[in-house]
Design a protein around this motif. Structure first.
Motif, mmCIF file in Angstrom:
data_model
loop_
_atom_site.group_PDB
_atom_site.id
_atom_site.type_symbol
_atom_site.label_atom_id
_atom_site.label_comp_id
_atom_site.label_asym_id
_atom_site.label_seq_id
_atom_site.Cartn_x
_atom_site.Cartn_y
_atom_site.Cartn_z
ATOM 1 N N UNK A 122 0.846 -1.193 0.000
ATOM 2 C CA UNK A 122 0.000 0.000 0.000
ATOM 3 C C UNK A 122 0.878 1.239 0.000
ATOM 4 N N UNK A 123 0.514 2.233 -0.785
ATOM 5 C CA UNK A 123 1.244 3.512 -0.768
ATOM 6 C C UNK A 123 0.304 4.636 -1.175
ATOM 7 N N UNK A 124 0.679 5.883 -0.795
ATOM 8 C CA UNK A 124 -0.153 7.019 -1.176
ATOM 9 C C UNK A 124 0.100 7.329 -2.648
ATOM 10 N N UNK A 125 -0.966 7.688 -3.382
ATOM 11 C CA UNK A 125 -0.759 8.045 -4.791
ATOM 12 C C UNK A 125 -0.257 9.487 -4.876
ATOM 13 N N UNK A 126 0.688 9.767 -5.791
ATOM 14 C CA UNK A 126 1.068 11.163 -6.029
ATOM 15 C C UNK A 126 -0.162 11.960 -6.498
ATOM 16 N N UNK A 127 -0.163 13.272 -6.208
ATOM 17 C CA UNK A 127 -1.330 14.116 -6.498
ATOM 18 C C UNK A 127 -1.755 14.044 -7.971
ATOM 19 N N UNK A 128 -0.766 14.078 -8.893
ATOM 20 C CA UNK A 128 -1.144 14.054 -10.319
ATOM 21 C C UNK A 128 -1.850 12.748 -10.684
ATOM 22 N N UNK A 129 -1.410 11.650 -10.066
ATOM 23 C CA UNK A 129 -2.086 10.351 -10.326
ATOM 24 C C UNK A 129 -3.503 10.368 -9.758
ATOM 25 N N UNK A 130 -3.652 10.997 -8.587
ATOM 26 C CA UNK A 130 -4.988 11.067 -7.975
ATOM 27 C C UNK A 130 -5.954 11.776 -8.928
ATOM 28 N N UNK A 131 -5.482 12.888 -9.485
ATOM 29 C CA UNK A 131 -6.339 13.683 -10.368
ATOM 30 C C UNK A 131 -6.726 12.869 -11.605
ATOM 31 N N UNK A 132 -5.716 12.181 -12.127
ATOM 32 C CA UNK A 132 -5.935 11.371 -13.332
ATOM 33 C C UNK A 132 -7.000 10.292 -13.089
ATOM 34 N N UNK A 272 -29.023 8.787 2.269
ATOM 35 C CA UNK A 272 -27.925 9.741 2.029
ATOM 36 C C UNK A 272 -26.621 9.324 2.713
ATOM 37 N N UNK A 273 -26.711 8.775 3.949
ATOM 38 C CA UNK A 273 -25.448 8.418 4.625
ATOM 39 C C UNK A 273 -24.748 7.244 3.933
ATOM 40 N N UNK A 274 -25.541 6.377 3.258
ATOM 41 C CA UNK A 274 -24.926 5.258 2.523
ATOM 42 C C UNK A 274 -24.182 5.784 1.300
ATOM 43 N N UNK A 275 -24.785 6.777 0.661
ATOM 44 C CA UNK A 275 -24.157 7.345 -0.539
ATOM 45 C C UNK A 275 -22.869 8.060 -0.139
ATOM 46 N N UNK A 276 -22.926 8.757 1.002
ATOM 47 C CA UNK A 276 -21.746 9.450 1.518
ATOM 48 C C UNK A 276 -20.629 8.445 1.823
ATOM 49 N N UNK A 277 -21.023 7.320 2.435
ATOM 50 C CA UNK A 277 -20.039 6.289 2.790
ATOM 51 C C UNK A 277 -19.336 5.766 1.528
ATOM 52 N N UNK A 278 -20.123 5.544 0.494
ATOM 53 C CA UNK A 278 -19.550 5.076 -0.777
ATOM 54 C C UNK A 278 -18.564 6.117 -1.323
ATOM 55 N N UNK A 279 -18.943 7.394 -1.241
ATOM 56 C CA UNK A 279 -18.044 8.458 -1.715
ATOM 57 C C UNK A 279 -16.735 8.473 -0.920
ATOM 58 N N UNK A 280 -16.820 8.171 0.383
ATOM 59 C CA UNK A 280 -15.600 8.127 1.207
ATOM 60 C C UNK A 280 -14.681 6.986 0.754
ATOM 61 N N UNK A 281 -15.294 5.842 0.464
ATOM 62 C CA UNK A 281 -14.490 4.710 -0.025
ATOM 63 C C UNK A 281 -13.813 5.093 -1.329
ATOM 64 N N UNK A 282 -14.582 5.765 -2.180
ATOM 65 C CA UNK A 282 -14.047 6.175 -3.473
ATOM 66 C C UNK A 282 -12.843 7.106 -3.275
ATOM 67 N N UNK A 283 -12.962 8.040 -2.306
ATOM 68 C CA UNK A 283 -11.835 8.963 -2.135
ATOM 69 C C UNK A 283 -10.619 8.224 -1.569
ATOM 70 N N UNK A 284 -10.869 7.160 -0.805
ATOM 71 C CA UNK A 284 -9.752 6.342 -0.317
ATOM 72 C C UNK A 284 -9.041 5.640 -1.483
ATOM 73 N N UNK A 285 -9.848 5.184 -2.453
ATOM 74 C CA UNK A 285 -9.255 4.549 -3.645
ATOM 75 C C UNK A 285 -8.396 5.565 -4.388
ATOM 76 N N UNK A 286 -8.935 6.782 -4.520
ATOM 77 C CA UNK A 286 -8.216 7.831 -5.256
ATOM 78 C C UNK A 286 -6.882 8.148 -4.562
ATOM 79 N N UNK A 287 -6.897 8.164 -3.207
ATOM 80 C CA UNK A 287 -5.696 8.597 -2.488
ATOM 81 C C UNK A 287 -4.634 7.520 -2.329
ATOM 82 N N UNK A 288 -5.063 6.259 -2.186
ATOM 83 C CA UNK A 288 -4.077 5.210 -1.897
ATOM 84 C C UNK A 288 -4.041 4.161 -2.994
ATOM 85 N N UNK A 289 -2.857 3.706 -3.247
ATOM 86 C CA UNK A 289 -2.640 2.701 -4.266
ATOM 87 C C UNK A 289 -2.323 1.392 -3.547
#
Length: 525
Positions: A122-132, A272-289
């Motif tokens: 596991x590692x953090x994605x560089x910012x440019x990769x996150x955006x991509x 709404x809280x379920x949709x928010x939870x899914x969005x949080x998981x998604x942002x975790x995917x974006x941030x970590x590889x």
């Protein structure tokens, strides 16, 4: 240790209350009760009763019933209070041990892949990769990374080998009396059902009951049954009662109502809280590889893009599986699963808990993909699709990937399949065994993937209706045996494993319900 019924009931009630107390339903109920105080029909002298009536008429009581029903379906019956927690996971010590060493083997395989390829778990994605990644979230399938160095962590046949080597240490060389005549590959003495018991359990599949998926029932003209069944289904949905929905789908779901009925049974409302939870998981995917991201990618490419039915859902599959690999709420299910979640740390942060990444218990994503893909036909909204898959996984599919003595666990299913064949089709069973084509070597992959990728989609959904309806995976073993029975004449002629596999290579024309009915209700016992 068994509990006396009253004690068991009070423990169950205590556990359900405890689990619901922290839920959003609990806070919604409190809010509703407070709101109701301002209503003219609520009188101070009969406050408690009036509030109860209000919750009943406004539909909140139903929501509470469904939540309780959902808890009872997912969690096992309480053990004796003195029983250690590992007994809740799996009562048999040798099963716990086998599951433990299987997990170690998987983790070792992951770790050696990291070392070979020189990449961290596991590692953090560089910012440019996150955006991509964020930009192409809805079309990840267009990417073609080079994944030739990544290899699947294990194949179904590796898992089957492990199950074939399971032994109960209390019995030396198959001493158990009732079991020594079992000639299949599974050599552990678990209690499985015989046909009379299965008939009783699956009575709604009987020849005299209307069924969706049976075209020519002599008793009821199919179109008459279908119209009536749709009408009843609409009523069940209007009532919003999970238990009624579960009973209803035992006779199959009308296509137009299936998505809503399954969601009702699984108690998924996409708040709404379920949709928010899914969005949080998604942002975790974006941030970590994670290393598993590449494995998921490779498996989706191999599985979905080669499948005529599923390739259109490729982007959904990435989204669901990448989020699933970050979802720590799935860890709850390890309290009643024989598995234990593997853990790793983000590079350079070893031992710091906030940097711990729990690896999904099972990195055979190939089977996961096949369990998400059919759901894509029913749900097109990613957060809802995600929740339905997660709930199907923690209720059912995890049992197909872990070693346990549970009646819906893969070990019991294998044993049930072999016992049904050996008892009801002994000639076929012995013939295949003699030529080195043990039936389980062929049917194992069907069961481990709940037949996804093998049956035509409409047939697969009719089968999964019954998994949900009976809250059990046993029907997978019954269907596997029924397929062998159906092709028995051709199988009696083959003289090698390859030839037997060829006879059973294509299941896409099979009709599930007639096969199950004939096998269960027309077999002479």
């Amino acid at each position: 240790a068994m509990l006396d019924p009253d004690r068991g009931l009070s423990l169950t009630i205590a556990r359900v209350v405890q689990r619901l107390q922290g839920s959003s339903l609990h806070s919604q109920l409190e809010r509703q009760a407070r709101v109701s105080l301002h209503k003219p029909e609520i009188k101070l002298e009969s406050l408690k009763e009036d509030i109860k009536d209000f919750l009943k008429t406004s539909g909140w009581e139903k929501k509470l019933q469904n939540a309780v029903y959902s808890e009872l379906n997912v969690f096992p019956m309480p053990c004796h209070p003195a029983a250690p927690p590992e007994h809740i996971k799996e009562p048999l010590a040798y099963m716990r041990k086998a599951q433990g060493s299987w997990e170690k083997r998987i983790l070792k395989s992951l770790n050696s892949m990291c070392t070979e390829l020189n990449i961290p778990l596991a590692q953090k994605r560089p910012v440019n990769e996150q955006k991509e990644l964020l930009d192409k979230w809805n079309e990840m399938g267009t990417d073609e990374p080079d994944l030739s160095l990544f290899r699947p962590v294990y194949a179904p046949k590796d898992f089957l080998e492990v199950l074939m080597n399971l032994r109960n240490p209390n019995y030396e060389n198959g001493e158990q009396p009732s079991f020594k005549n079992h000639l299949g590959l599974i050599q552990v003495p678990l209690k499985v059902k015989d046909i009379p018991e299965l008939k009783e359990d699956f009575s709604e599949l009987g020849l005299n009951t209307g069924q969706l998926g049976i075209d020519d029932s002599a008793q009821v003209p199919p179109e008459f049954f279908e119209n009536e069944h749709v009408h009843v289904g609409q009523k069940v949905l209007a009532e919003q009662d999970s238990a009624a929905a579960q009973q209803y789908v035992r006779q199959g779901c009308p296509t137009a109502l299936r998505a809503d009925l399954w969601a009702l049974i699984l108690n998924i409302s996409n708040q709404p809280e379920d949709i928010l939870y899914y969005e949080q998981l998604k942002s975790n995917v974006i941030q970590h590889d994670l290393l598993v991201d590449s494995l998921i990618y490779k498996d989706v490419k191999l599985t979905a893009s080669n499948d005529d039915y599923y390739f259109v859902f490729e982007d959904y599959l990435y989204q669901v599986l990448l989020c699933f690999s970050r979802d720590t709420s799935v860890l709850e299910h390890f309290t009643y699963s024989s598995a234990t979640p593997p853990k790793s740390y983000i590079q350079g942060k070893l031992g710091m808990e906030e940097y711990a990444v729990f690896y999904p218990p099972n990195v055979n994503y190939n089977s996961f993909i096949l369990s998400v893909a059919p759901l894509c036909f029913l749900y097109h909204e990613p957060s809802k699709l995600y929740q339905i898959f997660r709930e199907m996984y923690v209720r059912f599919f995890f049992r197909l990937h872990s070693i346990s003595s549970h009646p819906s666990g893969i070990v019991s299913l294998c044993l049930l399949f072999e016992t049904l064949l050996q008892t009801h089709l002994p000639q076929l069973f012995y013939h295949l065994r003699e030529i080195g084509a043990q039936p389980l070597r062929i049917s194992f992959k069907w069961m481990v993937r709940a037949f996804s990728g093998y049956l035509a989609t409409d047939q697969l959904l009719l089968l999964w209706d019954r998994i949900l309806g009976y809250n059990s995976l046993e029907i997978l073993a019954v269907l596997a045996a029924a397929v062998f029975a159906f092709r028995a004449v051709n199988l009696m002629e083959v003289t090698s494993l390859a030839a037997a596999e060829a006879v059973l290579a294509d299941l896409s024309t099979l009709k599930v319900m007639p096969l199950l009915q004939i096998f269960l209700f027309a077999t002479v016992t």
